[in-house]
Write an enzyme that holds these catalytic residues in place. Structure first.
Site, short mmCIF file in Angstrom:
data_model
loop_
_atom_site.label_atom_id
_atom_site.label_comp_id
_atom_site.label_asym_id
_atom_site.label_seq_id
_atom_site.Cartn_x
_atom_site.Cartn_y
_atom_site.Cartn_z
N ASP A 139 0.72 -1.22 0.01
CA ASP A 139 0.02 0.06 0.00
C ASP A 139 0.85 1.14 -0.18
OD1 ASP A 139 -2.65 1.19 0.33
OD2 ASP A 139 -1.91 1.89 2.18
N GLU A 157 1.20 -0.56 -5.17
CA GLU A 157 0.39 0.69 -5.61
C GLU A 157 1.20 1.89 -5.67
OE1 GLU A 157 -3.50 2.91 -3.34
OE2 GLU A 157 -1.90 2.46 -2.09
#
Length: 545
Positions: free
Chosen positions: A204, A246
């Site tokens: 993330d 990401e």
């Protein structure tokens, strides 16, 4: 460094799941690992080979689980550790790998590390975060990930008598990756979950992890070395493990996150998703072809994970303003459909007005590109959204399994549901659900299943040489793959009208093509001319059976 032969993930079909919204197995109104395990036969039948689990760590759950208070335990709302292990082992028995979110950029402010850090500025945990007695000047243009909701990157803590740094909400203090002890903590977390059989992680907010924080002591000396260390550790523990990043950055910067195949192995293809919707809005293949031309070539064993929607907003902050305007006008014309002045907070099906032809077309595009396709739960049946929910949660509605009470998601009293299913309008669970679509051979669900079967049966998608092709009409998106004289030709009509065009094969020769979808024959000598219905797509193979 990995070799292409080990890269199972380049052949994967990835399915993203928010466990709390998928299936409730214990009747408490919240999705859980018991319910998810019960639905594994459905996912295997769909053709899914890899599940991506959104955060399920213990958490106050103020940001969909991205505010982690304990990296080593499971949110009790979604079950026990035994429930998780039962799901994980059952997934393996169904031939499905599992990857999970690694939320390494920040923690919850309720995490024991932060609670210790704020109470004692001499304890080891103080330097796990980024503190300042006086916050430094914020760089020009720097702002929170949630503009309009969070006004500052620094928040004063009364107990610590200092300011702490955060890119996200003020209850998500940023970890200090310039501190080697923090990096070791993250490696221990990776080691822990790998021990149970996890196949990898989605990292993330990867660019923020290695970004400067505005303070000399908190700026990593070797930013990409952090990603190399993480990838090296993962591969030492699990040689076929995958790190998915990401990374929503301009294309000229994004490629650096692959390194030489020694950093992130897959990157979410954020830019292409935006340009696909721009192509659909303008009924013009130009934006999609342009985006593909901008993408850096991944190193061997690496690739792009292609998607249309994830469970955040569709972010147009790095797209030319005229393309953003075209998409917003076509697919998110109302303010309630937009968020943070940059994104679309809608599901795929309602963006395309529930038109199955267009939904199939869009999915066919990502299923026919180089790199693993990724869909999020419910898009295979065309579920909607709940714009009454705040921000990003609009797209995180319960899965619609049947027309029975609570969409078959839960047998709890409706009042106990943490989030209620969509129960009115075109996208009501009474109209859109798995059970009804399983009975209809031409349903979206069964069409998606056929596309996945075709993709997995065609080695050219993974091993063929991508070739740039074109058409005499700009509404046609044409691309292909070639190997040993065999050509796989993919054609999409982005227009809501009949289109006739000549296909430019770029000097390659083929006498005829067979559509893999309906077995229709198309002669290509001396040239290939096609007539496509509105939103029609063709997967054409020159290989003779």
């Amino acid at each position: 460094m990995t070799t292409p032969t080990l890269s199972w993930y380049n052949e994967a079909v990835i399915y993203g799941i928010d466990v709390e919204k998928f299936a409730d197995g214990n009747g408490d109104g919240i999705g859980d690992f018991i319910g998810l395990a019960e639905k594994l036969p459905y996912l295997a039948d769909l053709g899914i080979t890899c599940i991506w689990l959104l955060p399920f760590y213990r958490s106050p759950d103020r940001d969909n689980g991205y505010d982690v208070s304990d990296f080593y335990s499971i949110n009790p709302d979604v079950g026990t550790f035994d429930d998780f292990l039962n799901f994980l082992h059952s997934a393996g028995e169904h031939g499905i790998r599992v990857i999970m979110d690694l939320v390494a950029n920040h923690t919850s402010n309720e995490h024991p590390w932060f609670q210790a850090a704020r109470r004692d500025n001499h304890c080891r945990y103080r330097d796990y975060y980024v503190w300042s007695p006086d916050p430094p000047p914020v760089a020009a243009g720097a702002k929170s990930i949630f503009p309009g909701e969070v006004d500052s990157l620094w928040t004063y803590d009364e107990v610590a008598r200092a300011y702490y740094f955060h890119n996200f909400y003020d209850f998500q203090p940023e970890l200090n990756f310039a501190n080697p002890e923090v990096r070791q903590e993250i490696l221990r977390i990776v080691d822990y979950w790998l021990a149970f059989g996890i196949s990898g992680f989605r990292l993330d907010a990867a660019p923020l992890i290695i970004a400067d924080k505005g303070l000399e002591h908190a700026n990593p000396r070797d930013p990409h070395g952090i990603l190399m260390e993480l990838a090296s550790y993962l591969r030492a523990r699990r040689p076929t493990g995958v790190l998915i990043g990401e990374v929503n950055m301009p294309p000229e910067e994004t490629g650096r996150y692959f390194g030489e195949g020694d950093q992130l192995h897959l990157l979410f293809n954020f830019m292409l998703a935006c340009y696909i919707f721009a192509g659909l809005a303008k009924e013009d293949a130009g934006p999609i072809n342009h985006a593909i031309s901008l993408l850096p070539e991944p190193p061997a064993g690496c690739g792009w994970a292609n998607f249309l929607r994830n469970l955040d907003e569709l972010d147009f902050s790095r797209v030319p303003p005229e393309l953003k305007e075209a998409v917003f006008n076509a697919f998110a014309p109302d303010k309630e459909m937009q968020v943070f002045d940059r994104g679309v907070r809608r599901r795929l099906a309602p963006m395309l007005d529930g038109d199955q032809r267009r939904i199939e077309l869009a999915l066919s595009i990502i299923f026919s590109l180089r790199g693993p396709p990724l869909i999020v739960y419910g898009d295979e049946i065309g579920i909607g959204e709940d714009l009454n929910q705040p921000g990003r949660t609009a797209v995180r509605i319960p899965m619609q399994w049947s027309a029975r009470r609570n969409a078959g998601f839960s047998n709890a009293p409706t009042g106990k549901l943490k989030v209620k299913p969509v129960d009115n309008g075109h996208f009501s669970y009474k109209k859109i659900n798995v059970e009804e679509q399983q009975k209809d051979p031409q349903s979206l669900l069964n069409t998606v299943k056929r596309l996945i079967v075709l993709r997995r049966a065609q080695p050219l998608f993974v091993k063929g040489r991508p070739v740039r092709l074109g058409a005499s009409n700009p509404a046609l998106l044409v691309h292909g793959f070639e190997d040993a004289g065999n050509l796989l030709l993919i054609v999409h009509n982005l227009a809501g009208r009949v289109v006739e065009a000549e296909i430019h094969l770029g000097g390659m020769e083929a006498e005829a093509f067979t559509d893999l979808i309906d077995k229709s024959e198309y002669k290509a000598s001396p040239r290939l001319r096609l007539k496509l219905k509105p939103y029609q797509y063709l997967w054409l193979s020159s290989e003779r059976e």
